[in-house]
Design an enzyme around this catalytic site. Sequence first.
Site, PDB file in Angstrom:
ATOM      1  N   ASP A  13       0.888  -1.169   0.000  1.00 49.38           N
ATOM      2  CA  ASP A  13       0.000   0.000   0.000  1.00 49.38           C
ATOM      3  C   ASP A  13       0.921   1.212   0.000  1.00 49.38           C
ATOM      4  O   ASP A  13       1.640   1.436   0.969  1.00 49.38           O
ATOM      5  CB  ASP A  13      -0.871  -0.057   1.269  1.00 49.38           C
ATOM      6  CG  ASP A  13      -1.669   1.224   1.509  1.00 49.38           C
ATOM      7  OD1 ASP A  13      -1.496   2.192   0.746  1.00 49.38           O
ATOM      8  OD2 ASP A  13      -2.452   1.245   2.480  1.00 49.38           O
ATOM      9  N   HIS A  20      -8.196   5.134   2.947  1.00 48.90           N
ATOM     10  CA  HIS A  20      -7.581   3.814   2.778  1.00 48.90           C
ATOM     11  C   HIS A  20      -8.429   2.904   1.887  1.00 48.90           C
ATOM     12  O   HIS A  20      -8.380   1.688   2.013  1.00 48.90           O
ATOM     13  CB  HIS A  20      -7.393   3.145   4.137  1.00 48.90           C
ATOM     14  CG  HIS A  20      -6.350   3.785   4.994  1.00 48.90           C
ATOM     15  ND1 HIS A  20      -5.006   3.593   4.804  1.00 48.90           N
ATOM     16  CD2 HIS A  20      -6.454   4.625   6.054  1.00 48.90           C
ATOM     17  CE1 HIS A  20      -4.317   4.272   5.714  1.00 48.90           C
ATOM     18  NE2 HIS A  20      -5.181   4.910   6.489  1.00 48.90           N
ATOM     19  N   TYR A  89      -3.567   9.395   0.155  1.00 50.96           N
ATOM     20  CA  TYR A  89      -3.469   9.208   1.596  1.00 50.96           C
ATOM     21  C   TYR A  89      -2.427   8.145   1.960  1.00 50.96           C
ATOM     22  O   TYR A  89      -2.465   7.017   1.479  1.00 50.96           O
ATOM     23  CB  TYR A  89      -4.830   8.825   2.195  1.00 50.96           C
ATOM     24  CG  TYR A  89      -4.785   9.000   3.677  1.00 50.96           C
ATOM     25  CD1 TYR A  89      -4.702  10.281   4.220  1.00 50.96           C
ATOM     26  CD2 TYR A  89      -4.735   7.910   4.524  1.00 50.96           C
ATOM     27  CE1 TYR A  89      -4.581  10.461   5.582  1.00 50.96           C
ATOM     28  CE2 TYR A  89      -4.626   8.088   5.889  1.00 50.96           C
ATOM     29  CZ  TYR A  89      -4.547   9.369   6.416  1.00 50.96           C
ATOM     30  OH  TYR A  89      -4.421   9.551   7.752  1.00 50.96           O
ATOM     31  N   GLN A  93       3.324   4.509   2.504  1.00 53.34           N
ATOM     32  CA  GLN A  93       3.178   4.012   3.889  1.00 53.34           C
ATOM     33  C   GLN A  93       3.811   2.653   4.162  1.00 53.34           C
ATOM     34  O   GLN A  93       4.290   2.409   5.254  1.00 53.34           O
ATOM     35  CB  GLN A  93       1.708   4.018   4.313  1.00 53.34           C
ATOM     36  CG  GLN A  93       0.844   2.908   3.721  1.00 53.34           C
ATOM     37  CD  GLN A  93      -0.451   2.683   4.523  1.00 53.34           C
ATOM     38  OE1 GLN A  93      -1.165   3.621   4.842  1.00 53.34           O
ATOM     39  NE2 GLN A  93      -0.740   1.438   4.839  1.00 53.34           N
ATOM     40  N   GLY A 102      18.255  -5.826  -0.726  1.00 51.31           N
ATOM     41  CA  GLY A 102      18.420  -7.148  -1.346  1.00 51.31           C
ATOM     42  C   GLY A 102      17.171  -7.996  -1.361  1.00 51.31           C
ATOM     43  O   GLY A 102      17.060  -8.921  -2.164  1.00 51.31           O
ATOM     44  N   TYR A 226       2.252   1.022  14.570  1.00 51.25           N
ATOM     45  CA  TYR A 226       1.160   0.726  13.647  1.00 51.25           C
ATOM     46  C   TYR A 226       1.398   1.363  12.288  1.00 51.25           C
ATOM     47  O   TYR A 226       1.580   2.570  12.180  1.00 51.25           O
ATOM     48  CB  TYR A 226      -0.197   1.219  14.191  1.00 51.25           C
ATOM     49  CG  TYR A 226      -1.289   0.812  13.244  1.00 51.25           C
ATOM     50  CD1 TYR A 226      -1.828  -0.466  13.312  1.00 51.25           C
ATOM     51  CD2 TYR A 226      -1.729   1.653  12.239  1.00 51.25           C
ATOM     52  CE1 TYR A 226      -2.781  -0.882  12.409  1.00 51.25           C
ATOM     53  CE2 TYR A 226      -2.682   1.248  11.325  1.00 51.25           C
ATOM     54  CZ  TYR A 226      -3.202  -0.018  11.426  1.00 51.25           C
ATOM     55  OH  TYR A 226      -4.144  -0.426  10.519  1.00 51.25           O
ATOM     56  N   LYS A 229      -2.644  -2.838   8.536  1.00 48.61           N
ATOM     57  CA  LYS A 229      -2.711  -4.303   8.594  1.00 48.61           C
ATOM     58  C   LYS A 229      -1.914  -4.878   7.441  1.00 48.61           C
ATOM     59  O   LYS A 229      -1.512  -4.149   6.531  1.00 48.61           O
ATOM     60  CB  LYS A 229      -4.171  -4.751   8.490  1.00 48.61           C
ATOM     61  CG  LYS A 229      -4.823  -4.908   9.841  1.00 48.61           C
ATOM     62  CD  LYS A 229      -4.451  -6.217  10.507  1.00 48.61           C
ATOM     63  CE  LYS A 229      -5.053  -6.248  11.912  1.00 48.61           C
ATOM     64  NZ  LYS A 229      -4.350  -7.189  12.778  1.00 48.61           N
ATOM     65  N   SER A 240      -5.620 -31.580 -11.556  1.00 46.33           N
ATOM     66  CA  SER A 240      -4.723 -32.715 -11.858  1.00 46.33           C
ATOM     67  C   SER A 240      -3.947 -33.201 -10.639  1.00 46.33           C
ATOM     68  O   SER A 240      -2.722 -33.151 -10.607  1.00 46.33           O
ATOM     69  CB  SER A 240      -3.698 -32.337 -12.928  1.00 46.33           C
ATOM     70  OG  SER A 240      -4.327 -31.845 -14.054  1.00 46.33           O
ATOM     71  N   ARG A 263      -9.241   0.386  11.469  1.00 45.10           N
ATOM     72  CA  ARG A 263      -8.055   0.609  12.287  1.00 45.10           C
ATOM     73  C   ARG A 263      -7.348  -0.699  12.651  1.00 45.10           C
ATOM     74  O   ARG A 263      -6.662  -0.787  13.665  1.00 45.10           O
ATOM     75  CB  ARG A 263      -8.396   1.427  13.542  1.00 45.10           C
ATOM     76  CG  ARG A 263      -8.922   2.805  13.179  1.00 45.10           C
ATOM     77  CD  ARG A 263      -9.322   3.656  14.367  1.00 45.10           C
ATOM     78  NE  ARG A 263      -9.902   4.916  13.899  1.00 45.10           N
ATOM     79  CZ  ARG A 263      -9.195   5.995  13.563  1.00 45.10           C
ATOM     80  NH1 ARG A 263      -7.895   5.992  13.702  1.00 45.10           N
ATOM     81  NH2 ARG A 263      -9.788   7.078  13.127  1.00 45.10           N
ATOM     82  N   TYR A 345      -4.194  -0.327  17.317  1.00 45.14           N
ATOM     83  CA  TYR A 345      -4.090   0.995  17.916  1.00 45.14           C
ATOM     84  C   TYR A 345      -4.638   0.816  19.314  1.00 45.14           C
ATOM     85  O   TYR A 345      -5.643   0.167  19.463  1.00 45.14           O
ATOM     86  CB  TYR A 345      -5.101   1.954  17.303  1.00 45.14           C
ATOM     87  CG  TYR A 345      -4.910   2.466  15.946  1.00 45.14           C
ATOM     88  CD1 TYR A 345      -4.743   3.823  15.736  1.00 45.14           C
ATOM     89  CD2 TYR A 345      -4.984   1.618  14.851  1.00 45.14           C
ATOM     90  CE1 TYR A 345      -4.641   4.324  14.463  1.00 45.14           C
ATOM     91  CE2 TYR A 345      -4.876   2.131  13.580  1.00 45.14           C
ATOM     92  CZ  TYR A 345      -4.706   3.497  13.393  1.00 45.14           C
ATOM     93  OH  TYR A 345      -4.610   4.000  12.141  1.00 45.14           O
TER      94      TYR A 345
END
Length: 362
Positions: A13, A20, A89, A93, A102, A226, A229, A240, A263, A345
Amino acid sequence: MGEKITLSVIKADVGGFVGHSTVHSELLETAKQELAKSKELVDFFVGSVGDDINLIMTHKKGVDSEDIHQLAWNTFLACTETAKKLKLYGAGQDLLSDAFSGNVKGMGPGVAEMEFEERKSEPVIVFMADKTEPGAWNLPLYKIFADPFNTIGLVIDPKMHQGFKFEVQDLIHNKKVTFNCPEEIYDMLVFIGAPGHYCIKSVHTKDGEIAAVSSTQRLNLTAGRYVGKDDPVCIVRCQSGLPAVGEVLEPFANPHLVSGWMRGSHTGPLMPVAMKDASPSRFDGPPRVVALGFQLAEGKLVGPQDFFADVGFNKARDLANDVANYLRRLGPFEPHRLHLDEMEYTTMPDVMKKLKDRFQDI
Ligand code: F6R
Ligand code: MG
Ligand code: MG
């Protein structure tokens, strides 16, 4: 032995539109342009679910390839620039570091990769979820590969009758263990029934052929604070001697409860949706899952087939909405709100500090 192909799904994200909820189309465009420049990829598809960009890539460099991880990292950096320009937004993040070292593991993005020899026909499904965590795959993977009430092939296909091996990871203590199923399902369920702690990382046939792999990054543990998620991905090979496409999709007809949602601190139903409906909005949710099917042809990704667009999943969505209504009525009470240990949170330490002198012995 033919040459092996690697299927890598790397997601992050790097900015939401709006809040979000989704990925802006310009970010998807940026990602496509970046991957198209690569000489290393055999093919790619840029997918999205909620605010997460999913880079689905085939190549011949094996898992954990520095080149491929670098490519994904650079792609997310380019998308971050686009996100910053649009002031989206939370731009950037999930990129927890300034410098690539790497491998993107531990740096924010989620990763699921598998290397295999492409069969005569190679149907695969890439699952991508938003507003939940890697443990969300435990229940469906168990049903797909160990539950005869879900997967009739375990009973009547001689090629599947011997069962599968599950690698389970303890995400808190960084340990792993392999269970042979069906022999050890009762032992395994003790662990995987706690999906915030133990996650199914991969499933193999008893002959050692890879059948499924999931991302198990826990960003919040990686970052130590935080940062959202971990919105996981999972790849499953089908047919198969492996579960049929319909057996792989079947667990999602009953939207199970997962941790995440608003949250990252709530329990909610995992709603199966088409990519066009993968825009969590109600209370930043409910959590979503998309299933993209591909046939591999010499590494080319023929597809996707957007499986959950099927009207056959309409009732699952209705049920998810009913469950969401029911849970939302609980407001800030457990078990809608996650148990304190699991809350992403929490104001608890501050409230505790403020009230500490008012607590008296009983
Ligand atoms: C959950 C998620 C959102 C945010 C919420 C608050 O994974 O991403 O529910 O947690 O919208 O976001 P901030 O703290 O960025 O205002
Ligand atoms: Mg976000
Ligand atoms: Mg997300």
